[in-house]
Design an enzyme around this catalytic site. Sequence first.
Site, PDB file in Angstrom:
ATOM      1  N   CYS A   1     -21.708   2.491   3.494  1.00 13.12           N
ATOM      2  CA  CYS A   1     -21.372   2.116   4.829  1.00 13.12           C
ATOM      3  C   CYS A   1     -19.959   1.698   3.879  1.00 13.12           C
ATOM      4  O   CYS A   1     -19.523   1.591   3.933  1.00 13.12           O
ATOM      5  CB  CYS A   1     -22.540   1.813   5.177  1.00 13.12           C
ATOM      6  SG  CYS A   1     -22.707   0.025   5.094  1.00 13.12           S
TER       7      CYS A   1
ATOM      8  N   ASN B   1     -21.057  -2.866   4.167  1.00 11.96           N
ATOM      9  CA  ASN B   1     -21.635  -3.097   3.139  1.00 11.96           C
ATOM     10  C   ASN B   1     -22.308  -4.468   3.627  1.00 11.96           C
ATOM     11  O   ASN B   1     -23.393  -5.098   2.743  1.00 11.96           O
ATOM     12  CB  ASN B   1     -21.897  -3.684   1.904  1.00 11.96           C
ATOM     13  CG  ASN B   1     -22.546  -3.729   0.647  1.00 11.96           C
ATOM     14  OD1 ASN B   1     -22.424  -4.407  -0.045  1.00 11.96           O
ATOM     15  ND2 ASN B   1     -23.764  -2.887   1.197  1.00 11.96           N
TER      16      ASN B   1
ATOM     17  N   CYS C   1     -24.777  -4.416   6.638  1.00 10.31           N
ATOM     18  CA  CYS C   1     -25.633  -3.389   8.202  1.00 10.31           C
ATOM     19  C   CYS C   1     -26.214  -2.507   6.957  1.00 10.31           C
ATOM     20  O   CYS C   1     -27.590  -2.811   7.361  1.00 10.31           O
ATOM     21  CB  CYS C   1     -24.521  -3.107   9.906  1.00 10.31           C
ATOM     22  SG  CYS C   1     -23.615  -4.723  10.384  1.00 10.31           S
ATOM     23  N   ARG C   2     -25.582  -0.894   7.439  1.00  8.16           N
ATOM     24  CA  ARG C   2     -26.378  -0.035   7.767  1.00  8.16           C
ATOM     25  C   ARG C   2     -26.517  -0.216   6.204  1.00  8.16           C
ATOM     26  O   ARG C   2     -28.324   0.052   5.198  1.00  8.16           O
ATOM     27  CB  ARG C   2     -25.732   0.835   7.799  1.00  8.16           C
ATOM     28  CG  ARG C   2     -25.564   1.218   8.980  1.00  8.16           C
ATOM     29  CD  ARG C   2     -25.065   2.384   9.398  1.00  8.16           C
ATOM     30  NE  ARG C   2     -23.093   1.856   9.473  1.00  8.16           N
ATOM     31  CZ  ARG C   2     -22.237   2.390   9.478  1.00  8.16           C
ATOM     32  NH1 ARG C   2     -21.916   3.863   9.929  1.00  8.16           N
ATOM     33  NH2 ARG C   2     -21.101   2.153   8.889  1.00  8.16           N
ATOM     34  N   SER C   3     -26.180   0.174   5.426  1.00  5.55           N
ATOM     35  CA  SER C   3     -26.312  -0.037   3.963  1.00  5.55           C
ATOM     36  C   SER C   3     -27.253  -0.722   3.284  1.00  5.55           C
ATOM     37  O   SER C   3     -27.847  -0.220   2.504  1.00  5.55           O
ATOM     38  CB  SER C   3     -25.428   1.366   2.718  1.00  5.55           C
ATOM     39  OG  SER C   3     -24.743  -0.213   2.669  1.00  5.55           O
TER      40      SER C   3
ATOM     41  N   ASP D   1     -23.102   2.831  13.064  1.00  7.26           N
ATOM     42  CA  ASP D   1     -22.286   1.715  12.889  1.00  7.26           C
ATOM     43  C   ASP D   1     -22.634   0.902  13.675  1.00  7.26           C
ATOM     44  O   ASP D   1     -22.521   0.239  15.410  1.00  7.26           O
ATOM     45  CB  ASP D   1     -20.946   1.615  12.451  1.00  7.26           C
ATOM     46  CG  ASP D   1     -20.382   0.171  12.228  1.00  7.26           C
ATOM     47  OD1 ASP D   1     -21.336  -0.429  12.539  1.00  7.26           O
ATOM     48  OD2 ASP D   1     -18.796   0.366  11.691  1.00  7.26           O
TER      49      ASP D   1
HETATM   50  P1  4NP Z   1     -21.987  -1.727   8.302  1.00  4.54           P
HETATM   51  O1  4NP Z   1     -21.284  -2.048   9.897  1.00  4.54           O
HETATM   52  O2  4NP Z   1     -20.724  -0.491   7.260  1.00  4.54           O
HETATM   53  O3  4NP Z   1     -22.234  -0.814   8.536  1.00  4.54           O
HETATM   54  O4  4NP Z   1     -22.237  -2.842   7.376  1.00  4.54           O
HETATM   55  C1  4NP Z   1     -19.702  -2.875   9.579  1.00  4.54           C
HETATM   56  C2  4NP Z   1     -20.194  -3.900   9.061  1.00  4.54           C
HETATM   57  C3  4NP Z   1     -18.823  -4.608   9.048  1.00  4.54           C
HETATM   58  C4  4NP Z   1     -17.465  -3.844  10.144  1.00  4.54           C
HETATM   59  C5  4NP Z   1     -17.774  -2.591  10.167  1.00  4.54           C
HETATM   60  C6  4NP Z   1     -18.497  -1.816   9.883  1.00  4.54           C
HETATM   61  N1  4NP Z   1     -15.845  -4.855   9.675  1.00  4.54           N
HETATM   62  O5  4NP Z   1     -15.136  -3.997  10.238  1.00  4.54           O
HETATM   63  O6  4NP Z   1     -15.981  -5.987   9.503  1.00  4.54           O
END
Ligand code: 4NP
Length: 154
Positions: free
Chosen positions: A7, A10, A12-14, A123
């Site tokens: 993702c 790294n 939340c989703r992955s 996201d």
């Molecule tokens: P993820 O979510 O891609 O599912 O881990 C996010 C976590 C942090 C950020 C963006 C998406 N960020 O911009 O810090």
Amino acid sequence: MRVLFVCLGNICRSPTAEGVLRHKLRLAGLDNLVEVDSVGTGDWHVGKGVDPRTAEAALQRGYDLSALRGRQVALADFARFDLILAMDKQNLQHLQRMRPAASTAEVDLFLRRYQSARDEVPDPYYGGPAGFDEVLDLVEHACDALVHELRRRL
Ligand code: 4NP
């Protein structure tokens, strides 16, 4: 077999997908045969634990993500992993641009590959609490199909 979820951050989703797949592989008795990891395309959260909202939502369903730490995707991942699964199209594009020509890894969009009604895991980072449950719903559903595929291929 080695499976990598990807993702953006790294956190939340992955990592959710990593925790859910590990759990389902244990239940299926396949945990010794499949290695699972997750990474982000970005580097903001390298070395950090998962987002507390992600950890809490996952724990509510019995997935403990407390040991996971952020890592950024590296070129070596394209040699190490057999299946590299992106959470959204932006992550997929990043992987396709980065992928070395010699890599035999299958790079795909996680939900599209497993015929979900959606093709991207949205996201949840800037949204409300419902987004974290939605991630779990989508990931759990697709991981069931992924476990079937792994069982077939092993
Ligand atoms: P993820 O979510 O891609 O599912 O881990 C996010 C976590 C942090 C950020 C963006 C998406 N960020 O911009 O810090």
